[in-house]
Enzyme design. Structure first.
Site, PDB file in Angstrom:
ATOM      1  CG  HIS A  35      -2.087  -0.745   1.300  1.00  0.00           C
ATOM      2  ND1 HIS A  35      -2.527  -1.392   2.448  1.00  0.00           N
ATOM      3  CD2 HIS A  35      -3.011  -0.998   0.345  1.00  0.00           C
ATOM      4  CE1 HIS A  35      -3.669  -2.004   2.176  1.00  0.00           C
ATOM      5  NE2 HIS A  35      -3.986  -1.792   0.920  1.00  0.00           N
ATOM      6  CB  CYS A  78      -2.587   0.315   8.761  1.00  0.00           C
ATOM      7  SG  CYS A  78      -1.298   0.077   7.559  1.00  0.00           S
TER       8      CYS A  78
HETATM    9  N1  ARG Z   1      -3.769  -7.260   6.649  1.00  0.00           N
HETATM   10  C1  ARG Z   1      -4.123  -6.047   5.977  1.00  0.00           C
HETATM   11  C2  ARG Z   1      -4.055  -6.253   4.480  1.00  0.00           C
HETATM   12  O1  ARG Z   1      -3.150  -6.886   4.013  1.00  0.00           O
HETATM   13  C3  ARG Z   1      -3.246  -4.923   6.407  1.00  0.00           C
HETATM   14  C4  ARG Z   1      -3.684  -3.594   5.892  1.00  0.00           C
HETATM   15  C5  ARG Z   1      -2.753  -2.484   6.254  1.00  0.00           C
HETATM   16  N2  ARG Z   1      -3.318  -1.234   5.990  1.00  0.00           N
HETATM   17  C6  ARG Z   1      -2.718  -0.180   5.402  1.00  0.00           C
HETATM   18  N3  ARG Z   1      -3.343   0.954   5.365  1.00  0.00           N
HETATM   19  N4  ARG Z   1      -1.546  -0.318   4.798  1.00  0.00           N
HETATM   20  O2  ARG Z   1      -4.903  -5.798   3.742  1.00  0.00           O
END
Ligand code: ARG
Length: 279
Positions: free
Chosen positions: A169, A270
């Protein structure tokens, strides 16, 4: 020129990790064979929320849903700019139901909501810096969503391509430290250059010639998954070099331990969806 860092009160949406665990693997940080401790996740999350409250920010809460362990990563739930909500549309079936839960919260709380046609994971990949929207692609968000969001808000969107699966991300590889509505650059950011394609690196250095460049050891503890109010920067205390770089620029780093939540592949940012009001 940018002005000296100054805090601005923010409104955040968070989700208590009551159902936190790692029961599937959708990013390289997740390992179902490693035990998780939900009580510890809740403790760390409460500390993060308390830090925001102590800084004078407002924290709204969305009710966690059993069976949606990643709901704690509220940043992925939607993107809100000028009070206009662009919903998420998740890549993985495990997370897809989260989009409606978040969208409902916004609808019930009086926001103008738009259900996304295109695949995107909210503020995980769509970041606001001054007049610009920086949008990540490569893993979870399609460029068609960048165009959809741009149309909705009437803002310029800059597409950035992510190339390293550890930084799946945009908010794992780039932090918005402050946005500037005037001046010669759109704002101040910190990022890890190697997370981006050569073309996107060139675009970033054009847009942000004074950006903080994070080192690999800070990036790989998700130190860039940080939350700035314009002055205070909440981040993983293990990102030691980055904290020094922030202090040199006049920012005040605040270390908050989110190691339990790191097992799911997320840090402070996150867990934090910023609600940007109209006007
Ligand atoms: N386990 C989640 C996923 O892989 C983690 C998300 C992390 N969020 C972020 N804003 N980077 O989707």
């Amino acid at each position: 020129m940018t002005t000296a860092p100054a805090a601005r009160a923010r409104r955040y949406l968070m989700c208590r990790p009551e159902h936190f665990t790692v029961s599937y693997e959708i990013n390289p940080w997740m390992d179902v064979s490693r035990p998780t401790d939900t009580a510890r996740a809740v403790q760390q999350w409460e500390r993060l929320r308390d830090v925001y409250l102590d800084l004078g920010h407002t924290v709204d809460l969305v009710e966690p849903v059993a069976g949606l362990p990643d709901m704690v990563y509220a940043a992925n739930g939607a993107t809100v700019v000028d009070g206009v909500v662009y919903s998420a549309r998740f890549t993985h079936p495990e997370r897809q139901p989260e989009a409606d839960v978040y969208l409902r919260w916004f609808a019930e709380n009086g926001f103008e909501v738009h259900s996304a046609r295109e695949r995107n994971e909210g503020e995980g990949d769509i970041l606001t810096v001054g007049p610009l929207t920086l949008a990540g692609t490569g893993f979870r968000t399609d460029t068609a969503a960048h165009a959809e969001a741009a149309g909705l808000w009437g803002r310029e969107v800059v597409t950035l391509e992510l190339v390293d699966p550890r930084f799946y991300h945009l908010d794992t590889a780039l932090t918005v430290l402050e946005g500037s509505e005037g001046g010669t650059t759109p704002g101040v950011v910190a990022y890890y250059p190697d997370a981006f394609s050569a073309e996107s690196r060139a675009r970033l250095s054009d847009l942000f010639p004074d950006a903080v460049h994070a080192v690999e050891s800070d990036a790989t503890v998700l130190g860039l998954n940080a939350v700035s109010d314009g002055l205070h920067v909440v981040l993983n205390p293990a990102a030691t070099r980055l904290q020094g770089q922030l202090v040199e620029r006049g920012y005040e780093p605040i270390g908050v331990d989110t190691t339990e939540l790191l097992l799911g592949g997320g840090g402070a940012k996150c867990c934090t969806l910023e609600i940007r009001a109209a006007g």
